[in-house]
Design a protein around this motif. Structure first.
Motif, mmCIF file in Angstrom:
data_model
loop_
_atom_site.group_PDB
_atom_site.id
_atom_site.type_symbol
_atom_site.label_atom_id
_atom_site.label_comp_id
_atom_site.label_asym_id
_atom_site.label_seq_id
_atom_site.Cartn_x
_atom_site.Cartn_y
_atom_site.Cartn_z
ATOM 1 N N THR A 35 1.233 -0.691 0.413
ATOM 2 C CA THR A 35 -0.358 -0.461 -0.136
ATOM 3 C C THR A 35 0.708 1.058 -0.213
ATOM 4 O O THR A 35 2.329 0.846 0.164
ATOM 5 C CB THR A 35 -0.746 0.114 1.213
ATOM 6 O OG1 THR A 35 -0.265 -0.038 3.135
ATOM 7 C CG2 THR A 35 -1.867 -1.552 0.892
ATOM 8 N N ALA A 36 0.127 2.185 -0.105
ATOM 9 C CA ALA A 36 0.833 3.690 -0.350
ATOM 10 C C ALA A 36 1.285 4.260 0.300
ATOM 11 O O ALA A 36 2.331 5.548 0.483
ATOM 12 C CB ALA A 36 0.142 4.838 -1.115
ATOM 13 N N GLY A 37 1.087 4.639 2.056
ATOM 14 C CA GLY A 37 1.233 5.039 3.335
ATOM 15 C C GLY A 37 3.072 5.401 3.377
ATOM 16 O O GLY A 37 3.554 4.836 2.829
ATOM 17 N N PRO A 38 2.870 6.666 3.849
ATOM 18 C CA PRO A 38 4.501 6.795 4.352
ATOM 19 C C PRO A 38 5.002 5.924 5.889
ATOM 20 O O PRO A 38 4.738 5.459 6.060
ATOM 21 C CB PRO A 38 4.464 7.911 4.742
ATOM 22 C CG PRO A 38 3.264 8.773 5.020
ATOM 23 C CD PRO A 38 2.411 7.812 4.567
ATOM 24 N N THR A 39 6.230 5.552 5.887
ATOM 25 C CA THR A 39 6.978 4.442 6.413
ATOM 26 C C THR A 39 7.686 5.343 7.177
ATOM 27 O O THR A 39 8.298 6.226 7.283
ATOM 28 C CB THR A 39 7.542 3.727 5.424
ATOM 29 O OG1 THR A 39 8.653 4.103 4.770
ATOM 30 C CG2 THR A 39 6.319 2.625 4.906
#
Ligand SMILES: [Zn+2]
Length: 503
Positions: free
Chosen positions: A433-437
């Motif tokens: 998925t696309a979220g920041p980490t």
């Protein structure tokens, strides 16, 4: 904002990162902040999101009675977030994310240290090796897998792991520890080449078991401990699978590398957090994060004793996007998800191997009871039987992508809000998925006194600055990459899903 503009903004963020780094130049001369690092450790969590962290953190505190080393890291060091998009997708896979870290430029999903038009990029560990640094790779994936490979070699196909094993021999790092015997074994390789003998001829000790790892006594070490990926920690710990832990591999690698005169660079990867998330297997995810935590602690201890070492941590992307959700009055039952994980003693991968080709409703029911601590209904057990014997999958599991594993996970989901008999952990998907980490620096981090939200390419800036390297890889625009993609009837490296290689 249009996609193009967002990607431009990403480039600008990289520039902004460099500018703020210049602003920190004065700070870099202050005592306590490292201007040059002798050693560099890059600690990668593959496919870990913040909810994964939260679940592991609460489990560690509530069940194990201690905070995570990662929590101590985040509290004491410098941490922030990183954007993870690849050149042409908001959702990255591990090679494009690895390339952003290791080369400082965005690429299309699928290749290692290379642009889609074939222009090769020079990865950070190749630059470090030119400086005379020793190089090490440690992973719970096949050691030839995308994240470690992206730091040392260039290849248009991340799945060309037999070839990557040969590239590792030619590269000549001091330490390679992980899984992937099938890419070294002459009985399995297509070219029948005995890579074990080839490495031994170049002075490597070769280890295939924990005992051989322990006994290895040479200045160079190749250790591969399973045919494919190293089995999950939950299976190693509770099902007596005989492989070394990530911490054991880390503890072996560090003194070998630290013995080198010019210092070293080391990547440690907790790789299978990603695979467990693809399968929506909460216990496998949890225990691989806990195992990573022991390895992280070893790395932090090394930095404490060797303060001229820069330790960077990061997650390359989120996978599955699980979440522990609130349940019951004042959400009190929400904690049941943590407590119930205590009853899980094996992974879905382990269960699939144990069930074999001819499971029955009885054998499935018994295995879920003993391995997952869960009482399936007869219908749920039958769904597992059908998935394995007839390849008939639950529709909601099919969209997750990996069968029959996702069906085995799906029958465990909580369907009755009034009950607290299954972990209340929900999954968004079976894909990245696309979220920041997660992103962080530990110790006297080089010029890292101020980090907020950065682009994942900023890691390359940080590492090159720490090592005193001036190098810029060629940048490709999204438009250029899309034109190359459109010009091809068939994409040569369209393998975005590393979990398909879970075998
Ligand atoms: Zn993945």
């Amino acid at each position: 904002m249009k996609r193009r503009d967002i990607l431009k903004a990403g480039v600008v963020a990289g520039v902004a990162g460099a500018l703020s780094a210049q602003a920190q130049g004065a700070q870099a001369n202050q005592p306590g902040i490292l201007t040059r690092a002798r050693n560099l450790i890059f600690f990668a969590y593959d496919g870990m999101g913040w909810e994964d962290y939260a679940i592991a953190q609460y489990y560690s505190r509530r069940v194990l009675g201690k905070p995570l080393a990662l929590e101590r890291f985040l509290a004491s060091g410098v941490s922030g977030l990183q954007n993870t998009n690849s050149l042409t997708s908001f959702v990255t896979e591990s090679s494009a994310a690895g390339n952003a870290w290791s080369t400082g430029v965005k690429t299309v999903n699928g290749g290692l240290a290379i642009h889609i038009d074939g222009r090769k990029l020079t990865p950070i560990f190749a630059l470090a090796k030119q400086q005379g640094k020793a190089v090490g790779l440690v992973s719970t994936a096949t050691i030839t897998h995308a994240t470690p490979a992206s730091f040392v070699v260039s290849n248009p196909d991340r799945n060309a792991e037999e070839e990557i094993a040969q590239q590792y021999l030619d590269f000549g790092a001091e330490v390679y520890l992980g899984g992937g015997q099938r890419f070294f074994d002459p009985a399995v390789r297509r070219d029948k080449k005995d890579m074990y003998a080839e490495f031994a001829a170049r002075g490597y000790a070769v280890a295939k078991t924990p005992a051989e790892l322990e006994a290895a006594n040479a200045s160079k070490l190749l250790g591969v401990f399973s045919s494919s990926h190293v089995p999950y920690e939950v299976d190693r710990r509770f099902q007596n699978v005989n492989v070394p832990s990530l911490a054991a591999m880390t503890r072996k690698a560090l003194p070998i590398l630290a013995g080198k005169r010019e210092g070293f660079v080391l990547q440690i990867e907790a790789a299978r957090v990603d695979h467990a998330n693809h399968l929506n297997d909460a216990a496998a995810t949890l225990w691989d994060i806990l195992a990573a935590d022991e390895a992280l602690e070893a790395a932090m201890n090394f930095v404490d004793q060797n303060p001229d070492t820069l330790l960077i941590i990061g997650s390359d992307h989120v996978c599955g996007a699980p979440a522990l959700y609130g349940a019951g009055s004042v959400y009190r039952a929400g904690s049941a998800g943590i407590d119930l994980l205590r009853n899980e003693k094996g992974s879905i991968e382990f269960m699939l191997a144990r069930l074999g080709n001819q499971p029955t409703v009885e054998s499935v029911t018994e295995l879920y009871r003993t391995v997952k601590g869960i009482a399936l209904t007869p219908e749920q057990a039958q769904a597992v039987v059908a998935a394995i014997t007839q390849r008939v999958y639950l529709p909601d599991a099919v969209v997750r992508g990996i069968q029959p594993a996702n069906t085995l996970a799906w029958v465990m989901r909580q369907t009755d809000a009034a009950q607290v008999n299954r972990p209340n952990i929900g999954w968004n998907s079976g894909q990245h998925t696309a979220g920041p980490t997660l992103f962080g620096v530990y110790g006297r981090g080089v010029g890292a006194a101020r980090i907020g939200l950065v682009d994942n390419t900023y890691n390359f800036t940080l590492m090159t600055r720490a090592l005193g390297i001036r190098f810029q890889n060629p940048v490709m625009s999204e438009q250029e990459a899309l034109e190359v993609l459109r010009s091809r009837a068939e994409l040569p490296w369209n393998h975005p899903d590393d979990a398909l290689a879970l075998a």
